[in-house]
Motif scaffolding. Structure first.
Motif, PDB file in Angstrom:
ATOM      1  N   SER A 139       0.835  -1.274  -0.060  1.00  0.00           N
ATOM      2  CA  SER A 139       0.057   0.065   0.119  1.00  0.00           C
ATOM      3  C   SER A 139       0.922   1.157  -0.098  1.00  0.00           C
ATOM      4  O   SER A 139       2.163   1.352   0.370  1.00  0.00           O
ATOM      5  CB  SER A 139      -0.792  -0.069   1.128  1.00  0.00           C
ATOM      6  N   PRO A 140       0.272   2.232  -0.364  1.00  0.00           N
ATOM      7  CA  PRO A 140       1.166   3.756  -0.423  1.00  0.00           C
ATOM      8  C   PRO A 140       1.692   4.294   0.971  1.00  0.00           C
ATOM      9  O   PRO A 140       1.178   3.902   2.078  1.00  0.00           O
ATOM     10  CB  PRO A 140       0.070   4.739  -1.054  1.00  0.00           C
ATOM     11  N   ARG A 141       2.837   4.693   0.812  1.00  0.00           N
ATOM     12  CA  ARG A 141       3.574   5.585   1.973  1.00  0.00           C
ATOM     13  C   ARG A 141       3.752   6.908   1.665  1.00  0.00           C
ATOM     14  O   ARG A 141       3.016   7.860   2.036  1.00  0.00           O
ATOM     15  CB  ARG A 141       4.818   4.794   2.409  1.00  0.00           C
ATOM     16  N   TYR A 142       4.596   7.315   0.778  1.00  0.00           N
ATOM     17  CA  TYR A 142       4.783   8.542   0.251  1.00  0.00           C
ATOM     18  C   TYR A 142       5.774   8.589  -1.023  1.00  0.00           C
ATOM     19  O   TYR A 142       6.410   7.435  -1.282  1.00  0.00           O
ATOM     20  CB  TYR A 142       5.787   9.367   1.307  1.00  0.00           C
ATOM     21  N   SER A 143       5.855   9.735  -1.659  1.00  0.00           N
ATOM     22  CA  SER A 143       6.437   9.750  -2.929  1.00  0.00           C
ATOM     23  C   SER A 143       6.924  11.292  -3.493  1.00  0.00           C
ATOM     24  O   SER A 143       6.336  12.063  -2.741  1.00  0.00           O
ATOM     25  CB  SER A 143       5.708   9.293  -4.178  1.00  0.00           C
ATOM     26  N   GLY A 144       7.923  11.420  -3.986  1.00  0.00           N
ATOM     27  CA  GLY A 144       8.357  12.831  -4.412  1.00  0.00           C
ATOM     28  C   GLY A 144       9.214  12.971  -5.414  1.00  0.00           C
ATOM     29  O   GLY A 144       9.814  11.706  -5.651  1.00  0.00           O
ATOM     30  N   SER A 145       9.165  13.645  -6.225  1.00  0.00           N
ATOM     31  CA  SER A 145      10.227  13.858  -7.362  1.00  0.00           C
ATOM     32  C   SER A 145      11.512  14.779  -7.111  1.00  0.00           C
ATOM     33  O   SER A 145      11.232  16.152  -6.730  1.00  0.00           O
ATOM     34  CB  SER A 145       9.469  14.375  -8.591  1.00  0.00           C
ATOM     35  N   ALA A 146      12.537  14.695  -7.599  1.00  0.00           N
ATOM     36  CA  ALA A 146      13.748  15.274  -7.481  1.00  0.00           C
ATOM     37  C   ALA A 146      14.685  15.059  -8.542  1.00  0.00           C
ATOM     38  O   ALA A 146      14.867  13.976  -9.087  1.00  0.00           O
ATOM     39  CB  ALA A 146      14.215  15.567  -5.859  1.00  0.00           C
ATOM     40  N   THR A 147      15.830  15.731  -8.353  1.00  0.00           N
ATOM     41  CA  THR A 147      17.010  15.465  -9.166  1.00  0.00           C
ATOM     42  C   THR A 147      18.256  15.044  -8.587  1.00  0.00           C
ATOM     43  O   THR A 147      18.373  15.318  -7.427  1.00  0.00           O
ATOM     44  CB  THR A 147      17.454  16.963  -9.815  1.00  0.00           C
ATOM     45  N   TRP A 148      18.892  13.832  -9.122  1.00  0.00           N
ATOM     46  CA  TRP A 148      19.963  13.389  -8.369  1.00  0.00           C
ATOM     47  C   TRP A 148      21.051  14.075  -8.581  1.00  0.00           C
ATOM     48  O   TRP A 148      21.425  14.730  -9.705  1.00  0.00           O
ATOM     49  CB  TRP A 148      20.530  11.930  -9.390  1.00  0.00           C
ATOM     50  N   VAL A 149      22.046  14.502  -7.491  1.00  0.00           N
ATOM     51  CA  VAL A 149      23.094  15.314  -7.932  1.00  0.00           C
ATOM     52  C   VAL A 149      24.426  14.717  -7.717  1.00  0.00           C
ATOM     53  O   VAL A 149      24.553  13.682  -6.819  1.00  0.00           O
ATOM     54  CB  VAL A 149      22.989  16.560  -6.612  1.00  0.00           C
ATOM     55  N   HIS A 150      25.354  14.893  -8.651  1.00  0.00           N
ATOM     56  CA  HIS A 150      26.697  14.221  -8.818  1.00  0.00           C
ATOM     57  C   HIS A 150      27.711  15.240  -8.795  1.00  0.00           C
ATOM     58  O   HIS A 150      27.896  15.986  -9.835  1.00  0.00           O
ATOM     59  CB  HIS A 150      26.723  13.525  -9.844  1.00  0.00           C
ATOM     60  N   TYR A 151      28.488  15.640  -7.656  1.00  0.00           N
ATOM     61  CA  TYR A 151      28.922  16.832  -7.686  1.00  0.00           C
ATOM     62  C   TYR A 151      29.985  16.656  -6.456  1.00  0.00           C
ATOM     63  O   TYR A 151      29.911  16.086  -5.328  1.00  0.00           O
ATOM     64  CB  TYR A 151      28.330  18.102  -7.362  1.00  0.00           C
ATOM     65  N   ASP A 152      31.492  16.954  -6.559  1.00  0.00           N
ATOM     66  CA  ASP A 152      32.512  16.907  -5.954  1.00  0.00           C
ATOM     67  C   ASP A 152      32.760  15.506  -5.073  1.00  0.00           C
ATOM     68  O   ASP A 152      32.982  15.352  -4.053  1.00  0.00           O
ATOM     69  CB  ASP A 152      32.193  17.888  -4.477  1.00  0.00           C
ATOM     70  N   GLY A 153      32.468  14.546  -6.057  1.00  0.00           N
ATOM     71  CA  GLY A 153      32.723  13.192  -5.482  1.00  0.00           C
ATOM     72  C   GLY A 153      31.429  12.843  -4.766  1.00  0.00           C
ATOM     73  O   GLY A 153      31.385  11.562  -4.446  1.00  0.00           O
ATOM     74  N   LYS A 154      30.313  13.464  -4.652  1.00  0.00           N
ATOM     75  CA  LYS A 154      29.277  13.047  -3.839  1.00  0.00           C
ATOM     76  C   LYS A 154      27.893  12.620  -4.688  1.00  0.00           C
ATOM     77  O   LYS A 154      27.984  13.218  -5.802  1.00  0.00           O
ATOM     78  CB  LYS A 154      28.525  14.110  -2.943  1.00  0.00           C
ATOM     79  N   HIS A 155      27.202  11.906  -4.236  1.00  0.00           N
ATOM     80  CA  HIS A 155      26.150  11.369  -5.207  1.00  0.00           C
ATOM     81  C   HIS A 155      24.653  11.552  -4.305  1.00  0.00           C
ATOM     82  O   HIS A 155      24.804  10.437  -3.189  1.00  0.00           O
ATOM     83  CB  HIS A 155      26.241  10.006  -5.866  1.00  0.00           C
ATOM     84  N   TYR A 156      24.077  12.026  -4.268  1.00  0.00           N
ATOM     85  CA  TYR A 156      22.525  12.067  -3.257  1.00  0.00           C
ATOM     86  C   TYR A 156      21.454  12.803  -4.064  1.00  0.00           C
ATOM     87  O   TYR A 156      21.299  13.228  -5.279  1.00  0.00           O
ATOM     88  CB  TYR A 156      22.922  13.061  -2.210  1.00  0.00           C
ATOM     89  N   TRP A 157      20.185  12.605  -3.482  1.00  0.00           N
ATOM     90  CA  TRP A 157      18.988  12.734  -3.887  1.00  0.00           C
ATOM     91  C   TRP A 157      18.157  13.309  -2.605  1.00  0.00           C
ATOM     92  O   TRP A 157      18.225  12.685  -1.546  1.00  0.00           O
ATOM     93  CB  TRP A 157      18.056  11.684  -4.465  1.00  0.00           C
ATOM     94  N   GLU A 158      17.530  14.433  -2.811  1.00  0.00           N
ATOM     95  CA  GLU A 158      16.843  15.155  -1.561  1.00  0.00           C
ATOM     96  C   GLU A 158      15.525  15.495  -1.963  1.00  0.00           C
ATOM     97  O   GLU A 158      15.112  16.035  -3.259  1.00  0.00           O
ATOM     98  CB  GLU A 158      17.520  16.440  -1.221  1.00  0.00           C
ATOM     99  N   ASN A 159      14.564  15.151  -1.115  1.00  0.00           N
ATOM    100  CA  ASN A 159      12.992  15.620  -1.400  1.00  0.00           C
ATOM    101  C   ASN A 159      12.244  15.749   0.022  1.00  0.00           C
ATOM    102  O   ASN A 159      12.722  15.126   1.259  1.00  0.00           O
ATOM    103  CB  ASN A 159      12.414  14.472  -2.255  1.00  0.00           C
ATOM    104  N   THR A 160      11.350  16.424   0.256  1.00  0.00           N
ATOM    105  CA  THR A 160      10.503  16.629   1.151  1.00  0.00           C
ATOM    106  C   THR A 160       8.903  16.099   0.867  1.00  0.00           C
ATOM    107  O   THR A 160       8.468  16.692  -0.099  1.00  0.00           O
ATOM    108  CB  THR A 160      10.487  17.854   1.834  1.00  0.00           C
TER     109      THR A 160
END
Length: 307
Positions: A139-160
């Motif tokens: 069943s559903p919990r939560y969802s969100g859309s955002a851009t993956w960031v690849h910068y200075d050796g970091k790889h992350y995705w952020e959303n609220t």
């Protein structure tokens, strides 16, 4: 001169497409890097409350062994099923996360087991990935859309995104009813980290949200040898067909716009307990769909007991 300009524009277009494809492959790799066998440490602590008489709750810490298994790997969709390994002998189907590229269809949690399904504009999700998170019964919990960031050796995705209360609190607390999750998934040299900055919200119809407290969460996934999760891989091989039918049954429900409201229980049992019985019987799509339909209700009836 005109031909040179047109050639230049054409080359820029090709370059842009190639860069977008390269970026997409980096995104896909980051998502797939969340798969594997992990030792996990869960840590949560409340950090702030606007009311001075609020009594800070005890910190929460736990550890687990979990397999994150890629069950769908397509160009624009990656689905990862999480399986808990208990005492090296017992497997519990845990949460699932779907990642969809430039996806427009999302759902947002309101309150009282109600989710709103909507469609985002195409230009708003260009180059983005939607993360859709599902509960143990899909069943559903939560969802969100955002851009993956690849910068200075970091790889992350952020959303609220808003969500129901987490399992660690939903059976223990009734002083708030919505968690606004600040999610950050970051790939690390040892695995990945799910960092959270969460607001615990009191939400009532026709009133402004009230912040009860804030918390910091760190779920640290440390990758270990796949052999440690072999029992989970074997379990999934035996149960994957049932859960494929479950996902197909839910997909029919999710093809909607507007609200989806689910009863908290039917016949005095929550949905996930019904799914335990369905799984034990290796139920087919028709029977699974009939069970899900029993839980779908109108907003005003959410606290009622289904018969």
């Amino acid at each position: 001169m005109k031909k040179l300009l047109m050639l230049s524009m054409a080359l820029m277009g090709v370059f842009s497409v190639l860069k977008a494809q390269e970026k997409k492959e980096l995104d896909r790799q980051a998502i797939m890097d969340m798969c594997g066998c992990y030792e996990i440490t869960f840590k949560y602590t409340e950090t702030f409350a606007p009311e001075i008489d609020y009594e800070k709750k005890l910190d929460y810490t736990a550890k687990a062994l979990e397999l994150a298994l890629p069950i769908i790997d397509e160009e624009n969709k990656i689905s990862i099923q999480h399986l808990l390994v208990i005492h090296d002998t017992t497997i519990i189907k845990h949460w699932r996360q779907d990642w969809l590229y430039e996806n427009q269809e999302v759902f947002h949690y309101d309150k009282d087991n109600n989710w709103t399904f909507s469609k985002l504009p195409a230009d708003a999700v260009k180059g983005q990935w939607t993360q859709k998170v599902y509960q143990v019964d899909d069943s559903p919990r939560y969802s969100g859309s955002a851009t993956w960031v690849h910068y200075d050796g970091k790889h992350y995705w952020e959303n609220t995104s808003d969500s129901p209360l987490p399992r660690r609190e939903y059976s223990k607390r009734s002083d708030y009813n919505v968690m606004k999750r600040g999610n950050r998934q970051e790939i690390t040299s040892y695995g990945w980290v799910h960092e959270q900055d969460n607001d615990k919200i009191i939400r009532k119809e026709g009133a402004e949200d009230v912040l009860l407290a804030q918390e910091k969460g760190m779920n640290i996934y440390t990758k270990i040898a796949d052999e440690k999760c072999k029992i989970a891989q074997e379990w999934w091989a035996k149960h994957k067909d049932f859960w494929a039918n479950a996902r197909a049954s839910w997909d029919k429900v999710y093809k909607r716009e507007g609200d989806l409201t689910l009863l908290k229980s039917v016949d005095k049992k929550p949905l996930f307990m019904h799914f335990y019985e369905l799984e034990k019987a290796n139920a087919k799509k028709k029977e699974i769909s009939k069970t899900i339909e029993k839980f779908i209700t109108e907003k005003a009836s959410v606290n009622a007991e289904g018969k």
